[in-house]
Design a protein around this motif. Structure first.
Motif, short mmCIF file in Angstrom:
data_model
loop_
_atom_site.label_atom_id
_atom_site.label_comp_id
_atom_site.label_asym_id
_atom_site.label_seq_id
_atom_site.Cartn_x
_atom_site.Cartn_y
_atom_site.Cartn_z
N ASN A 174 40.97 -65.39 -27.43
CA ASN A 174 40.74 -66.35 -26.36
C ASN A 174 41.60 -67.58 -26.60
O ASN A 174 41.86 -67.96 -27.75
N VAL A 175 42.01 -68.22 -25.52
CA VAL A 175 42.84 -69.42 -25.62
C VAL A 175 42.31 -70.48 -24.66
O VAL A 175 42.13 -70.21 -23.47
N LYS A 176 42.10 -71.66 -25.20
CA LYS A 176 41.70 -72.81 -24.39
C LYS A 176 42.78 -73.88 -24.48
O LYS A 176 43.24 -74.22 -25.56
N ILE A 222 38.90 -70.66 -19.99
CA ILE A 222 39.41 -69.97 -21.18
C ILE A 222 40.21 -68.74 -20.76
O ILE A 222 39.74 -67.92 -19.96
N ASP A 262 39.17 -71.02 -34.00
CA ASP A 262 37.81 -70.73 -34.44
C ASP A 262 37.67 -69.23 -34.62
O ASP A 262 38.06 -68.45 -33.75
N LYS A 272 36.12 -62.31 -33.62
CA LYS A 272 35.95 -63.23 -32.51
C LYS A 272 36.87 -64.41 -32.77
O LYS A 272 36.70 -65.12 -33.77
N GLN A 273 37.86 -64.61 -31.89
CA GLN A 273 38.89 -65.61 -32.13
C GLN A 273 39.10 -66.45 -30.87
O GLN A 273 39.29 -65.91 -29.78
N THR A 274 39.07 -67.76 -31.03
CA THR A 274 39.35 -68.66 -29.91
C THR A 274 40.30 -69.76 -30.38
O THR A 274 39.97 -70.54 -31.27
N TYR A 275 41.47 -69.77 -29.78
CA TYR A 275 42.44 -70.83 -30.02
C TYR A 275 42.17 -72.00 -29.08
O TYR A 275 41.87 -71.80 -27.90
N THR A 276 42.32 -73.21 -29.59
CA THR A 276 42.36 -74.41 -28.76
C THR A 276 43.71 -75.08 -28.98
O THR A 276 44.04 -75.45 -30.12
N SER A 304 37.42 -71.68 -39.40
CA SER A 304 38.47 -72.19 -38.51
C SER A 304 39.75 -72.45 -39.28
O SER A 304 39.74 -72.68 -40.50
N ARG A 329 42.06 -65.11 -21.70
CA ARG A 329 41.72 -64.02 -22.61
C ARG A 329 42.87 -63.02 -22.69
O ARG A 329 43.36 -62.55 -21.67
#
Length: 608
Positions: A163-165, A185, A49, A29-33, A112, A187
């Motif tokens: 994911n990218v925010k 967000i 994250d 599970k990956q989310t870029y900010t 992170s 994807r």
């Protein structure tokens, strides 16, 4: 990609081929900010994250290169303050083992990553400069983000969703082909799809249109407000309709155009095509001229959906972002695509036959500046290293070879099958998820067209035989003349060639038979600074300098101001006169036969 080096030469590049995204529950599970608000620093602030790492140590990878770039990017050069944090906020031990790789120890605890990224456009680079349409740029009113320059992936998890925010100023719009979900967000199904989906953000104009069942989004940034989305709508719609008619239908259900116009792009501008989008970095030159340039670029980029997205080798799927393996068929991916981008415009009536043949004549001229002892296959296989300086010929000789291939196919099949028809057969035979074998493609092509075409590939694609312009063009009622003596005279201030390098104009070769050059004493390596004509002194970058030369009478005294090995010199002589010799002329023969006219219609006609 379409890449243009101002005045000197034109290039183009290819598209990414995406592996299917992983849908299993074992993926990370990956989310870029990505924080775009630090515009004064020209830096992106990045947080990733992460959940689900089971390895004791893991390598975080930035892409050495990307599909279709054919140069070293090394985004690790732009990374600052790389840190890995556990859930409790404690730093984990990391080690940078090369430019683009970071090892993270005790990575089961990783929660992170944080780091900063200098934008590539405002970073002074001596080695491996990054072209603007492949790099990153952050300014107070806009941002260009090619994602391989800002984000990376974990080894073993290239196919995991991401994911990218984006954190951006409130008045900014964001354009990308990625789907936007809850909370704004974006994807991507994999790192490959992320690299395949650049972002353009900022004070953008935007519009949407629909052609048949395909939705088109258009985002435009213009530094001086010279261009906006409404100006591009009509010409782009014409190109898309021409592509639909050429292919038979638009092959995607949605597509996004991202245009970034600026006053100064530096010595290079162009475009990079992707699966569902294309990104353009272009100068704010005269609008009428740039709309024509933009349309031709868009035709090329859009056709890449066919090749190599749907017709591609087993060597480029999935893409290796550490050590990519070149295919021997760049002539197909880029040369045929460039041919198709012009041919679709001819057959749609957007350009006439004369304009098309003038473009081909210019390609012959540019191709003559490259080595003739290398085949298109040689250049393809050496594009990353040994023959990188010859790569541009893929888009000159490659397109010319495609034109000759089209003519040869029509000849072999009595006008029934040309290159377009074979491409459509290959499209049906293969497709996005079924690559061809790199070594067997010539054989497959012959199976789908005519066995006799194998000789063409052996001589002109895998071999180095000169292309048979005269013989093939004669079938359509055109004559090809390599050098045409016109009998007209023109003024000369010396016959020499030059190149633009680091904002300098450097003499590369001289015509030793030119008497003006002899009297001047000009030499290869001299840097041209100014020209003195009578009482006027013109800077070498003055666009009127060459026009001034052409209107001078013979016997007029002039001076070149040059720099030679650090010394400023004045080289003077009287202008001379020489016969105008046209090179690489393609013109209709005076009285073509009925069979030649019929062949021309089948080749360039609108009804085929």
């Amino acid at each position: 990609m379409f890449l243009k080096r101002i005045i000197v030469q034109t290039f183009l590049l290819w598209i990414v081929v995406l592996p299917p995204p992983r849908l299993d529950a074992s993926g990370l599970k990956q989310t870029y900010t990505i924080d775009l608000t630090h515009t004064a620093e020209d830096r992106f602030y990045v947080t990733l994250d992460i959940e689900g790492i089971t390895e004791d140590s893991i390598v975080f990878q930035f892409a050495v290169t990307a599909p279709g770039v054919y140069e070293i990017l090394d985004p690790g050069r732009f990374i600052q303050d790389f840190s890995a944090l556990a859930k409790n906020g404690r730093r984990l031990t990391t080690r940078q083992i090369n430019i683009n790789q970071f090892v993270i120890y005790d990575s089961r605890r990783l929660a992170s990553l944080t780091y900063r990224v200098d934008d590539s456009s405002d970073t002074l680079l001596v080695d491996h400069p990054v072209n603007p349409m492949c790099g990153s740029n952050l300014e107070p009113t806009n941002a260009v983000i090619n994602n391989q320059m800002v984000m990376g992936y974990f080894h073993g998890h290239q196919a995991d969703p991401i994911n990218v925010k984006m954190i951006a100023p409130q008045n900014w719009k964001i354009g990308t082909a990625l789907r936007r979900g809850r909370g704004g967000i974006f994807r991507a199904g994999s790192f490959d799809e992320l690299v395949d989906s650049p972002f353009l953000a900022g004070e953008l104009s935007q519009l949407s249109l629909k052609i048949d069942s395909t939705f088109i989004d258009l985002y435009v940034y213009s530094e001086s407000k010279v261009f906006d989305a409404s100006m591009l709508e009509k010409p782009l719609k014409k190109i898309l309709l021409a592509a639909r008619d050429f292919i038979g239908s638009l092959p995607v259900d949605r597509y996004t155009f991202l245009f970034h116009y600026r006053q100064d792009t530096g010595p290079i501008f162009g475009a990079w095509e992707h699966h569902l989008s294309s990104l353009y970095v272009l100068p704010e030159w005269a609008p009428d001229y740039m709309l024509t340039v933009t349309s031709s670029m868009a035709a090329h980029e859009f056709f890449h959906i066919i090749s190599p997205l749907h017709i591609h080798s087993n060597l480029i799927e999935p893409f290796n972002f550490e050590t990519p393996t070149p295919s021997r068929h760049l002539w197909l991916y880029e040369g045929v695509t460039e041919w198709a981008s012009d041919m679709m415009q001819v057959r749609a009536g957007l350009i006439n036959d004369s304009t098309y043949l003038t473009r081909m004549r210019l390609k012959i001229k540019r191709a003559a500046d490259f080595r003739t002892d290398l085949s298109l296959v040689d250049i393809s296989l050496g594009s990353y290293d040994a023959y990188s300086d010859q790569y541009g010929n893929i888009y000159e000789k490659g397109a010319l070879t495609a034109m000759m291939l089209d003519l040869r196919l029509l000849d072999l099949t009595n006008g029934e099958i040309g290159l377009r028809e074979v491409i459509l057969k290959l499209l049906h035979r293969y497709g996005r998820t079924k690559p061809f074998d790199d070594e067997d493609f010539f054989k497959v092509f012959a199976e789908e067209s005519d066995p006799a075409i194998a000789d063409f590939f052996e001589r002109y694609v895998a071999g180095t035989d000169p292309l048979p312009y005269s013989d093939y063009l004669a079938q359509a009622g055109y004559e090809y003349i390599e050098k045409l003596n016109t009998g007209r005279k023109e003024t000369t201030a010396g016959r020499f060639t030059f190149d633009f390098s680091d904002d300098r104009v450097v003499v590369t070769s001289i015509d030793s038979s030119d008497s003006v050059c002899t009297r001047l004493g000009i030499l290869p390596g001299d840097t041209l600074l100014q020209m003195k004509i009578g009482e006027s002194v013109l800077d070498i970058m003055d666009p009127g300098i060459f026009e001034a030369i052409t209107i001078l009478p013979a016997g007029f005294y002039f001076t070149w101001l040059i720099n030679r090995d650090g010394r400023k010199l004045s080289l003077s002589a009287f202008t001379g006169e020489r016969e105008v010799i046209q090179q690489f002329v393609i013109r209709p023969i005076p009285s073509p036969s009925t069979s030649q006219l019929d062949f021309r219609q089948r080749w360039l006609g609108r009804s085929r």
